[in-house]
Design a protein around this motif. Structure first.
Motif, short mmCIF file in Angstrom:
data_model
loop_
_atom_site.label_atom_id
_atom_site.label_comp_id
_atom_site.label_asym_id
_atom_site.label_seq_id
_atom_site.Cartn_x
_atom_site.Cartn_y
_atom_site.Cartn_z
N GLU A 92 0.80 -1.22 0.00
CA GLU A 92 0.00 0.00 0.00
C GLU A 92 0.84 1.27 0.00
N VAL A 93 2.14 1.15 0.21
CA VAL A 93 3.01 2.33 0.21
C VAL A 93 4.37 1.91 -0.36
N GLU A 94 5.02 2.86 -1.01
CA GLU A 94 6.33 2.60 -1.61
C GLU A 94 7.37 3.51 -0.97
N PHE A 95 8.50 2.94 -0.62
CA PHE A 95 9.64 3.73 -0.14
C PHE A 95 10.29 4.41 -1.34
N VAL A 96 10.55 5.70 -1.24
CA VAL A 96 11.18 6.45 -2.32
C VAL A 96 12.65 6.65 -1.96
N PHE A 97 13.53 6.15 -2.82
CA PHE A 97 14.98 6.28 -2.62
C PHE A 97 15.56 7.14 -3.73
N ALA A 98 16.65 7.84 -3.42
CA ALA A 98 17.37 8.62 -4.43
C ALA A 98 18.00 7.65 -5.43
N LYS A 99 18.02 8.03 -6.68
CA LYS A 99 18.63 7.19 -7.72
C LYS A 99 20.16 7.20 -7.58
#
Length: 246
Positions: free
Chosen positions: A239-246
């Motif tokens: 239900e949620v996604e962790f956002v990481f720097a590329k």
């Protein structure tokens, strides 16, 4: 005991598929484990594939008969994640973490994943098919993979993946024994202590919206308590996604 027996397969589509086939054929010893030198269709969470060159990494599945109620499934996931974390952090150092729900990370890069498939007979949880993949010796990853890392990249050393797999089984057994003894709350607390981003502001994506949130808790059923502004979200898997720097 996890890893007894322990069999090495030269080539298989997926160790989880192989283990499931053995379960469907008849009784399987609690803790029986299969390690693959090569997988042609390794399985990850939510239908993803797990890729690895032959012999480089840990790709194994252990079959368990957890004496738990169905509503305690997440606690098995906790124990397995902690066992994998124990092995990886021993060699990768204190920047190793668990990413909810059961990935192994180093800094903001994924080092391993866990897929648990269950065999139910009515209301009886007969078997848990626990597949674990950990990047050990991969020197380079395909560019299309978002943020992978291997133990070799972290340490600059090459490792005996089969020997580490045996060591992983010992780590898993220790955590599984705690679970069997009913140590649910201490396990869950240690899981939270090892989590990436716990009580730290970070970026997340939900329904296409990227926002800053803070992980405040994980409930015994696995729901993530994520603080978003003045709101406390209780989120299930996917239900949620962790956002990481590329």
């Amino acid at each position: 005991m996890i890893g007894n027996p322990f069999a090495v397969l030269d080539r298989v589509d997926s160790t989880n598929n192989y283990a499931m086939a053995r379960v469907n054929e008849g009784p399987v010893t609690d803790g029986a484990t299969w390690f693959a030198m090569e997988q042609t269709a390794g399985k990850g969470q939510r239908g993803r594939q797990w890729h690895s060159a032959p012999g480089e990494n840990i790709m194994l599945t252990t079959v368990l008969q957890p004496a738990l109620a169905l509503h305690q499934q997440f606690m098995l996931s906790v124990a397995i994640a902690l066992g994998a974390y124990d092995l990886f952090s021993k060699y990768a150092g204190d920047e190793a973490r668990i990413k909810w729900s059961n990935d192994i990370y180093w800094r903001d890069r994924k080092a391993g994943g866990i897929l648990i498939e269950n065999v139910l007979r009515g209301n009886i949880w007969q078997y848990a098919i626990a597949g674990i993949g950990i990047n050990i010796n991969t020197p380079h990853f395909p560019e299309n993979l978002a943020n992978p890392v291997s133990l070799r990249q972290i340490t600059g050393k090459t490792w005996d993946s089969v020997a580490l797999a045996h060591e992983l089984c010992a780590c898993l057994q220790r955590r599984y024994s705690h679970l069997q003894a009913g140590s649910y709350q201490p396990l869950l607390q240690e899981y939270k202590n090892c989590m990436i981003r716990f009580n730290e502001p970070a970026l997340y994506r939900k329904n296409g919206e990227i926002f800053t949130g803070v992980i405040r808790d994980v409930l015994p059923d696995g729901r993530l308590c994520l603080e978003k502004g003045n709101e406390m979200l209780q989120l299930g898997f996917g239900e949620v996604e962790f956002v990481f720097a590329k």
